[in-house]
Design a protein around this motif. Structure first.
Motif, PDB file in Angstrom:
ATOM      1  N   ALA A 122      11.999 -13.517   6.550  1.00  0.00           N
ATOM      2  CA  ALA A 122      12.036 -14.713   5.710  1.00  0.00           C
ATOM      3  C   ALA A 122      11.652 -15.930   6.553  1.00  0.00           C
ATOM      4  O   ALA A 122      11.678 -15.863   7.784  1.00  0.00           O
ATOM      5  CB  ALA A 122      13.434 -14.895   5.125  1.00  0.00           C
ATOM      6  N   PRO A 123      11.307 -17.042   5.896  1.00  0.00           N
ATOM      7  CA  PRO A 123      10.981 -18.257   6.637  1.00  0.00           C
ATOM      8  C   PRO A 123      12.160 -18.706   7.504  1.00  0.00           C
ATOM      9  O   PRO A 123      13.317 -18.646   7.084  1.00  0.00           O
ATOM     10  CB  PRO A 123      10.697 -19.282   5.544  1.00  0.00           C
ATOM     11  CG  PRO A 123      10.319 -18.474   4.350  1.00  0.00           C
ATOM     12  CD  PRO A 123      11.143 -17.217   4.447  1.00  0.00           C
ATOM     13  N   GLY A 124      11.843 -19.109   8.728  1.00  0.00           N
ATOM     14  CA  GLY A 124      12.846 -19.615   9.653  1.00  0.00           C
ATOM     15  C   GLY A 124      12.298 -20.815  10.383  1.00  0.00           C
ATOM     16  O   GLY A 124      11.250 -21.351  10.030  1.00  0.00           O
ATOM     17  N   ALA A 125      12.974 -21.227  11.425  1.00  0.00           N
ATOM     18  CA  ALA A 125      12.577 -22.408  12.190  1.00  0.00           C
ATOM     19  C   ALA A 125      11.218 -22.238  12.855  1.00  0.00           C
ATOM     20  O   ALA A 125      10.484 -23.204  13.028  1.00  0.00           O
ATOM     21  CB  ALA A 125      13.645 -22.710  13.251  1.00  0.00           C
ATOM     22  N   ASP A 126      10.862 -20.993  13.226  1.00  0.00           N
ATOM     23  CA  ASP A 126       9.599 -20.731  13.932  1.00  0.00           C
ATOM     24  C   ASP A 126       8.602 -19.979  13.057  1.00  0.00           C
ATOM     25  O   ASP A 126       7.814 -19.186  13.557  1.00  0.00           O
ATOM     26  CB  ASP A 126       9.865 -19.907  15.189  1.00  0.00           C
ATOM     27  CG  ASP A 126      10.773 -20.616  16.176  1.00  0.00           C
ATOM     28  OD1 ASP A 126      10.660 -21.848  16.296  1.00  0.00           O
ATOM     29  OD2 ASP A 126      11.591 -19.944  16.814  1.00  0.00           O
ATOM     30  N   GLY A 127       8.617 -20.203  11.763  1.00  0.00           N
ATOM     31  CA  GLY A 127       7.766 -19.427  10.856  1.00  0.00           C
ATOM     32  C   GLY A 127       8.553 -18.254  10.313  1.00  0.00           C
ATOM     33  O   GLY A 127       9.768 -18.339  10.153  1.00  0.00           O
ATOM     34  N   LEU A 128       7.891 -17.136  10.051  1.00  0.00           N
ATOM     35  CA  LEU A 128       8.598 -15.963   9.561  1.00  0.00           C
ATOM     36  C   LEU A 128       9.487 -15.391  10.657  1.00  0.00           C
ATOM     37  O   LEU A 128       9.076 -15.303  11.816  1.00  0.00           O
ATOM     38  CB  LEU A 128       7.613 -14.887   9.095  1.00  0.00           C
ATOM     39  CG  LEU A 128       6.876 -15.182   7.806  1.00  0.00           C
ATOM     40  CD1 LEU A 128       5.891 -14.050   7.498  1.00  0.00           C
ATOM     41  CD2 LEU A 128       7.830 -15.370   6.641  1.00  0.00           C
ATOM     42  N   GLU A 129      10.718 -15.021  10.281  1.00  0.00           N
ATOM     43  CA  GLU A 129      11.663 -14.462  11.239  1.00  0.00           C
ATOM     44  C   GLU A 129      12.291 -13.203  10.656  1.00  0.00           C
ATOM     45  O   GLU A 129      12.770 -13.217   9.528  1.00  0.00           O
ATOM     46  CB  GLU A 129      12.752 -15.470  11.593  1.00  0.00           C
ATOM     47  CG  GLU A 129      12.216 -16.675  12.339  1.00  0.00           C
ATOM     48  CD  GLU A 129      13.296 -17.662  12.746  1.00  0.00           C
ATOM     49  OE1 GLU A 129      14.499 -17.380  12.525  1.00  0.00           O
ATOM     50  OE2 GLU A 129      12.933 -18.728  13.272  1.00  0.00           O
ATOM     51  N   ALA A 130      12.294 -12.141  11.442  1.00  0.00           N
ATOM     52  CA  ALA A 130      12.924 -10.887  11.041  1.00  0.00           C
ATOM     53  C   ALA A 130      14.380 -10.878  11.498  1.00  0.00           C
ATOM     54  O   ALA A 130      14.669 -11.206  12.651  1.00  0.00           O
ATOM     55  CB  ALA A 130      12.179  -9.707  11.643  1.00  0.00           C
ATOM     56  N   VAL A 131      15.274 -10.523  10.594  1.00  0.00           N
ATOM     57  CA  VAL A 131      16.688 -10.339  10.895  1.00  0.00           C
ATOM     58  C   VAL A 131      16.959  -8.855  10.675  1.00  0.00           C
ATOM     59  O   VAL A 131      16.836  -8.361   9.551  1.00  0.00           O
ATOM     60  CB  VAL A 131      17.579 -11.215   9.983  1.00  0.00           C
ATOM     61  CG1 VAL A 131      19.046 -10.941  10.255  1.00  0.00           C
ATOM     62  CG2 VAL A 131      17.246 -12.690  10.173  1.00  0.00           C
ATOM     63  N   LEU A 132      17.309  -8.153  11.760  1.00  0.00           N
ATOM     64  CA  LEU A 132      17.396  -6.694  11.725  1.00  0.00           C
ATOM     65  C   LEU A 132      18.766  -6.216  12.187  1.00  0.00           C
ATOM     66  O   LEU A 132      19.142  -6.417  13.347  1.00  0.00           O
ATOM     67  CB  LEU A 132      16.314  -6.097  12.631  1.00  0.00           C
ATOM     68  CG  LEU A 132      14.888  -6.549  12.327  1.00  0.00           C
ATOM     69  CD1 LEU A 132      13.954  -6.184  13.458  1.00  0.00           C
ATOM     70  CD2 LEU A 132      14.431  -5.965  11.011  1.00  0.00           C
ATOM     71  N   ASP A 133      19.495  -5.587  11.291  1.00  0.00           N
ATOM     72  CA  ASP A 133      20.781  -4.985  11.615  1.00  0.00           C
ATOM     73  C   ASP A 133      20.580  -3.481  11.709  1.00  0.00           C
ATOM     74  O   ASP A 133      19.979  -2.871  10.814  1.00  0.00           O
ATOM     75  CB  ASP A 133      21.819  -5.309  10.543  1.00  0.00           C
ATOM     76  CG  ASP A 133      22.143  -6.791  10.468  1.00  0.00           C
ATOM     77  OD1 ASP A 133      21.970  -7.494  11.485  1.00  0.00           O
ATOM     78  OD2 ASP A 133      22.562  -7.247   9.401  1.00  0.00           O
ATOM     79  N   VAL A 134      21.077  -2.887  12.798  1.00  0.00           N
ATOM     80  CA  VAL A 134      20.861  -1.466  13.043  1.00  0.00           C
ATOM     81  C   VAL A 134      22.135  -0.798  13.533  1.00  0.00           C
ATOM     82  O   VAL A 134      23.053  -1.458  14.021  1.00  0.00           O
ATOM     83  CB  VAL A 134      19.739  -1.233  14.086  1.00  0.00           C
ATOM     84  CG1 VAL A 134      18.426  -1.880  13.647  1.00  0.00           C
ATOM     85  CG2 VAL A 134      20.138  -1.715  15.468  1.00  0.00           C
ATOM     86  N   ALA A 135      22.149   0.513  13.420  1.00  0.00           N
ATOM     87  CA  ALA A 135      23.140   1.361  14.074  1.00  0.00           C
ATOM     88  C   ALA A 135      22.336   2.359  14.896  1.00  0.00           C
ATOM     89  O   ALA A 135      21.305   2.860  14.433  1.00  0.00           O
ATOM     90  CB  ALA A 135      24.007   2.074  13.045  1.00  0.00           C
ATOM     91  N   LEU A 136      22.786   2.632  16.134  1.00  0.00           N
ATOM     92  CA  LEU A 136      21.985   3.498  16.995  1.00  0.00           C
ATOM     93  C   LEU A 136      22.851   4.391  17.864  1.00  0.00           C
ATOM     94  O   LEU A 136      24.044   4.164  18.045  1.00  0.00           O
ATOM     95  CB  LEU A 136      21.033   2.673  17.853  1.00  0.00           C
ATOM     96  CG  LEU A 136      21.614   1.698  18.893  1.00  0.00           C
ATOM     97  CD1 LEU A 136      22.021   2.411  20.174  1.00  0.00           C
ATOM     98  CD2 LEU A 136      20.602   0.623  19.199  1.00  0.00           C
ATOM     99  N   VAL A 137      22.198   5.399  18.382  1.00  0.00           N
ATOM    100  CA  VAL A 137      22.784   6.276  19.387  1.00  0.00           C
ATOM    101  C   VAL A 137      21.785   6.367  20.532  1.00  0.00           C
ATOM    102  O   VAL A 137      20.582   6.474  20.307  1.00  0.00           O
ATOM    103  CB  VAL A 137      23.123   7.673  18.810  1.00  0.00           C
ATOM    104  CG1 VAL A 137      21.889   8.374  18.266  1.00  0.00           C
ATOM    105  CG2 VAL A 137      23.833   8.531  19.841  1.00  0.00           C
ATOM    106  N   ASP A 138      22.295   6.258  21.773  1.00  0.00           N
ATOM    107  CA  ASP A 138      21.390   6.409  22.911  1.00  0.00           C
ATOM    108  C   ASP A 138      21.421   7.860  23.392  1.00  0.00           C
ATOM    109  O   ASP A 138      22.179   8.680  22.882  1.00  0.00           O
ATOM    110  CB  ASP A 138      21.702   5.404  24.023  1.00  0.00           C
ATOM    111  CG  ASP A 138      23.036   5.644  24.717  1.00  0.00           C
ATOM    112  OD1 ASP A 138      23.463   6.812  24.857  1.00  0.00           O
ATOM    113  OD2 ASP A 138      23.648   4.651  25.156  1.00  0.00           O
ATOM    114  N   TYR A 139      20.592   8.186  24.380  1.00  0.00           N
ATOM    115  CA  TYR A 139      20.480   9.577  24.796  1.00  0.00           C
ATOM    116  C   TYR A 139      21.729  10.103  25.506  1.00  0.00           C
ATOM    117  O   TYR A 139      21.868  11.302  25.701  1.00  0.00           O
ATOM    118  CB  TYR A 139      19.225   9.816  25.636  1.00  0.00           C
ATOM    119  CG  TYR A 139      19.269   9.248  27.035  1.00  0.00           C
ATOM    120  CD1 TYR A 139      19.822   9.964  28.086  1.00  0.00           C
ATOM    121  CD2 TYR A 139      18.727   8.009  27.301  1.00  0.00           C
ATOM    122  CE1 TYR A 139      19.853   9.453  29.365  1.00  0.00           C
ATOM    123  CE2 TYR A 139      18.749   7.490  28.574  1.00  0.00           C
ATOM    124  CZ  TYR A 139      19.315   8.212  29.607  1.00  0.00           C
ATOM    125  OH  TYR A 139      19.339   7.699  30.871  1.00  0.00           O
TER     126      TYR A 139
END
Length: 128
Positions: A83-100
């Motif tokens: 969505a539009p943000g202070a620097d143009g389009l900005e992605a806001v990404l919420d994730v769940a992860l597992v490392d190796y």
């Protein structure tokens, strides 16, 4: 005569076309958020929502300050918008992860500091 994977004939479903969406595959060594922002910019998309996705990143840096150091992670996107943000389009990404190593982490990724390891697949719904 056993087929594990293959096409199966089926009657057409009553699908609607009231929304526009893209199935995306992001390539290695590109920042996750920057790729999505650039894609939306190039397509003239002003706002979009991620409808689901999985992939891998080279470690992870979260907005909370938490850092996942092991280089190979597998993640699922729990929520995401561009969505539009202070620097143009900005992605806001919420994730769940597992490392190796088997460690789990979740949260909001920092923009500009989370490169894709092997691939990232997702569905992006256009909102505006």
């Amino acid at each position: 005569g056993f087929k594990l994977f293959g096409p199966v004939a089926a009657a057409p479903l009553a699908a609607t076309t009231d929304r526009c969406a893209f199935a995306l595959r992001l390539r290695p060594n590109q920042d996750f958020a920057a790729c999505l922002e650039a894609f939306c910019q190039a397509q003239g998309i002003r706002e979009a929502r991620i409808r689901g996705g999985v992939g891998s990143t080279i470690g992870a840096r979260f907005a909370s300050g938490e850092v996942v150091e092991p280089f190979a992670t597998e993640l699922t996107i729990t929520a995401g918008v561009i969505a539009p943000g202070a620097d143009g389009l900005e992605a806001v990404l919420d994730v769940a992860l597992v490392d190796y190593t088997g460690a789990l982490a979740q949260g909001r990724l920092v923009r500009g500091d989370n490169p894709v390891l092997m691939t990232m697949e997702l569905v992006l719904e256009v909102l505006a």
